[in-house]
Design a protein around this motif. Sequence first.
Motif, PDB file in Angstrom:
ATOM      1  N   ASN A   1      12.679   4.835   2.503  1.00  0.00           N
ATOM      2  CA  ASN A   1      12.209   6.005   1.766  1.00  0.00           C
ATOM      3  C   ASN A   1      11.861   5.702   0.314  1.00  0.00           C
ATOM      4  O   ASN A   1      12.123   4.614  -0.200  1.00  0.00           O
ATOM      5  CB  ASN A   1      13.266   7.113   1.824  1.00  0.00           C
ATOM      6  CG  ASN A   1      14.562   6.733   1.110  1.00  0.00           C
ATOM      7  OD1 ASN A   1      14.563   6.142   0.041  1.00  0.00           O
ATOM      8  ND2 ASN A   1      15.698   7.080   1.702  1.00  0.00           N
ATOM      9  N   VAL A   2      11.293   6.702  -0.320  1.00  0.00           N
ATOM     10  CA  VAL A   2      11.055   6.673  -1.757  1.00  0.00           C
ATOM     11  C   VAL A   2      11.199   8.104  -2.276  1.00  0.00           C
ATOM     12  O   VAL A   2      10.721   9.054  -1.658  1.00  0.00           O
ATOM     13  CB  VAL A   2       9.661   6.111  -2.106  1.00  0.00           C
ATOM     14  CG1 VAL A   2       8.543   6.948  -1.497  1.00  0.00           C
ATOM     15  CG2 VAL A   2       9.463   6.004  -3.617  1.00  0.00           C
TER      16      VAL A   2
ATOM     17  N   MET B   1       6.201   2.488  -2.034  1.00  0.00           N
ATOM     18  CA  MET B   1       6.836   2.225  -0.745  1.00  0.00           C
ATOM     19  C   MET B   1       7.976   1.237  -0.952  1.00  0.00           C
ATOM     20  O   MET B   1       7.977   0.470  -1.915  1.00  0.00           O
ATOM     21  CB  MET B   1       5.822   1.697   0.265  1.00  0.00           C
ATOM     22  CG  MET B   1       5.210   0.357  -0.087  1.00  0.00           C
ATOM     23  SD  MET B   1       3.913  -0.055   1.116  1.00  0.00           S
ATOM     24  CE  MET B   1       3.666  -1.797   0.765  1.00  0.00           C
ATOM     25  N   PRO B   2       8.971   1.244  -0.050  1.00  0.00           N
ATOM     26  CA  PRO B   2      10.133   0.368  -0.225  1.00  0.00           C
ATOM     27  C   PRO B   2       9.808  -1.092   0.083  1.00  0.00           C
ATOM     28  O   PRO B   2       8.872  -1.392   0.828  1.00  0.00           O
ATOM     29  CB  PRO B   2      11.146   0.928   0.779  1.00  0.00           C
ATOM     30  CG  PRO B   2      10.328   1.641   1.798  1.00  0.00           C
ATOM     31  CD  PRO B   2       9.124   2.171   1.088  1.00  0.00           C
TER      32      PRO B   2
ATOM     33  N   TYR C   1       4.387  -4.973   0.764  1.00  0.00           N
ATOM     34  CA  TYR C   1       4.944  -4.591  -0.536  1.00  0.00           C
ATOM     35  C   TYR C   1       4.618  -5.688  -1.549  1.00  0.00           C
ATOM     36  O   TYR C   1       4.715  -6.883  -1.249  1.00  0.00           O
ATOM     37  CB  TYR C   1       6.456  -4.419  -0.420  1.00  0.00           C
ATOM     38  CG  TYR C   1       7.127  -4.035  -1.726  1.00  0.00           C
ATOM     39  CD1 TYR C   1       7.225  -2.699  -2.099  1.00  0.00           C
ATOM     40  CD2 TYR C   1       7.650  -4.999  -2.580  1.00  0.00           C
ATOM     41  CE1 TYR C   1       7.836  -2.339  -3.287  1.00  0.00           C
ATOM     42  CE2 TYR C   1       8.257  -4.653  -3.770  1.00  0.00           C
ATOM     43  CZ  TYR C   1       8.344  -3.320  -4.122  1.00  0.00           C
ATOM     44  OH  TYR C   1       8.945  -2.973  -5.315  1.00  0.00           O
ATOM     45  N   ASN C   2       4.251  -5.284  -2.758  1.00  0.00           N
ATOM     46  CA  ASN C   2       3.894  -6.255  -3.804  1.00  0.00           C
ATOM     47  C   ASN C   2       5.051  -6.434  -4.789  1.00  0.00           C
ATOM     48  O   ASN C   2       5.248  -5.612  -5.683  1.00  0.00           O
ATOM     49  CB  ASN C   2       2.645  -5.792  -4.558  1.00  0.00           C
ATOM     50  CG  ASN C   2       2.061  -6.892  -5.430  1.00  0.00           C
ATOM     51  OD1 ASN C   2       2.763  -7.823  -5.819  1.00  0.00           O
ATOM     52  ND2 ASN C   2       0.787  -6.796  -5.730  1.00  0.00           N
TER      53      ASN C   2
ATOM     54  N   ALA D   1       2.683   0.141   6.016  1.00  0.00           N
ATOM     55  CA  ALA D   1       2.263   0.456   4.651  1.00  0.00           C
ATOM     56  C   ALA D   1       1.236   1.574   4.614  1.00  0.00           C
ATOM     57  O   ALA D   1       1.177   2.353   3.650  1.00  0.00           O
ATOM     58  CB  ALA D   1       1.699  -0.802   3.988  1.00  0.00           C
ATOM     59  N   ASP D   2       0.416   1.676   5.642  1.00  0.00           N
ATOM     60  CA  ASP D   2      -0.588   2.736   5.733  1.00  0.00           C
ATOM     61  C   ASP D   2       0.055   4.107   5.631  1.00  0.00           C
ATOM     62  O   ASP D   2      -0.511   5.037   5.047  1.00  0.00           O
ATOM     63  CB  ASP D   2      -1.334   2.597   7.057  1.00  0.00           C
ATOM     64  CG  ASP D   2      -2.374   3.674   7.283  1.00  0.00           C
ATOM     65  OD1 ASP D   2      -3.480   3.543   6.735  1.00  0.00           O
ATOM     66  OD2 ASP D   2      -2.077   4.644   8.015  1.00  0.00           O
TER      67      ASP D   2
END
Length: 536
Positions: free
Chosen positions: A292-293, A339-340, A346-347, A441-442
């Motif tokens: 989550n975020v 995003m987690p 994730y970057n 990620a989408d």
Amino acid sequence: MKQLKGIWALVLMLLISLALVGCNSSAGTDDEPAEDGDAAEETEATSGGQLVFARGGDSTSLDPAITTEGEAFRVTDNLYETLVNFGPQDTEIEPGLATDWTPSEDGLTHTLNLREGVKFHDGTDFNAEAVVFNFERWKAGDAEQFAYYTSQFGDKIDSVTAVDEYTVEFKLNAPIAPFYKNLAMSPFGIASPAALEEFGDDFFKNPVGTGPFKFKEWKENDRITIVKNEDYWQEGLPKLDEVIFTVIPENSARLNALATGEADLIDGVNFSDKATIESNPDLQVIERPSLNVGYLGLTSTRGPLKDKLVRQALNYAVNKEQIIDAFYAGAADPAVNPMPPVIAGYNPDVADYPYDPEKAKELLAEAGYPDGFEMELWAMPVARPYMPEGQKVAEALQKMFEAVGVKAKIVTYEWGTYLDKAAKGEADTFLLGWTGDNGDADNFLYVLLDQDSIGSNNYSYYQNAEVHELLLKAQASSDQAEREELYKQAQVIIKDDAPWIPLVHSTPLLAASKNVINFLPHPTGSDLLSSVEIKQ
């Protein structure tokens, strides 16, 4: 996601082994040995009985297709089923109402073989025509009516055809990389066509699916009762006779209801209460796998927030560590991106805005607001996994913004109204969050921040043509490495544009009576209760 799958698989194996020896230790990941005498209690675990699940807010709908909020899905995941399922505690796909599926090489045609002998709760047959009926219904609507269909499929599904009674074929206009993960999401539970036609606009309070439980009654803002589906196609399930989802808005009152036996299972547990629960031999703490975020949205079409410098200034004004220490007891990580980190793509190279009130003041002055400005700050009225104390977090943010000259007036509404008005872009800034629906990620970047999702899940009304191009390319690519690189590029741009202040990635806490066994919290926040039992 392979690493995540492995972790949850180990967790699941451990939970099963603990259940087999009758252990009722706190948290799904506890590896302490069973206490003497627990094995003898195993025989007392019986099917049947009633589970009372206390939560902070009511559902907004029992038609999963027309909502985007987790309190609805918490119930509907037990009433409806999807064509494809997620694993018990991960987002890897498994058979559901479809037993197997075959994609074409170009990713534009998907053929699914359906499970035979399944019936809806109203006695009508589940078949390919029922699948076609549901998808045609969603396709005929708009973003306001079917927000998730718009964000996950948009106009990319050209047709859905019943090849025969138990075979359905999807033809796409463009490839959708997470197509099967999308099908497994809660909003795409297959509803009875007969019931949809019978109840029309009132279907949202007369739900009919194929799931392990059937709808009994809904007393708004009080309780929703679902009962065992005696004709469920999975033999031996569900174990429970009845589940009551009751509403207790205050976290402390919910915990008290658990302690006194009025509730068997609760969510929205304050992190500061974890030690107290663990010290009670009759209770257990359960940790939900984090996906989550929690964030503060900055609506980029309103007043001073139209200016990127202002949005960046507000990011500099926030002390995330202070918020985590005060309201999460350290059981959360500061959020940098939307995003987690467990999500592929994730970057980790994106740098966060450091807490720097002086830099915030400089940027406000540069944007033409040397004396600050006034705005509204919307506080969530319900506890959510990513934000168990929305009002208090809002008050903390209010003080931080005041320190840089921005006066934030705290506003709140009833939960359904809050979501509706925020979706329409009526908030200046708003607290909200997202629990991932499919582990892709989408589902975070495109669904929450792409211009196509404005009017559905993009509440900040953020749009950037370069981000849009990157996200569409990633959505259509079958090369996972390419997809991840595209998502990393998009995060760099999003960070600079600052449509949000990402706050936390939390490890949500639930609590239950020690008599509750086989409850497996899902990272998506939608928990299937068919295997849960109550020890008598």
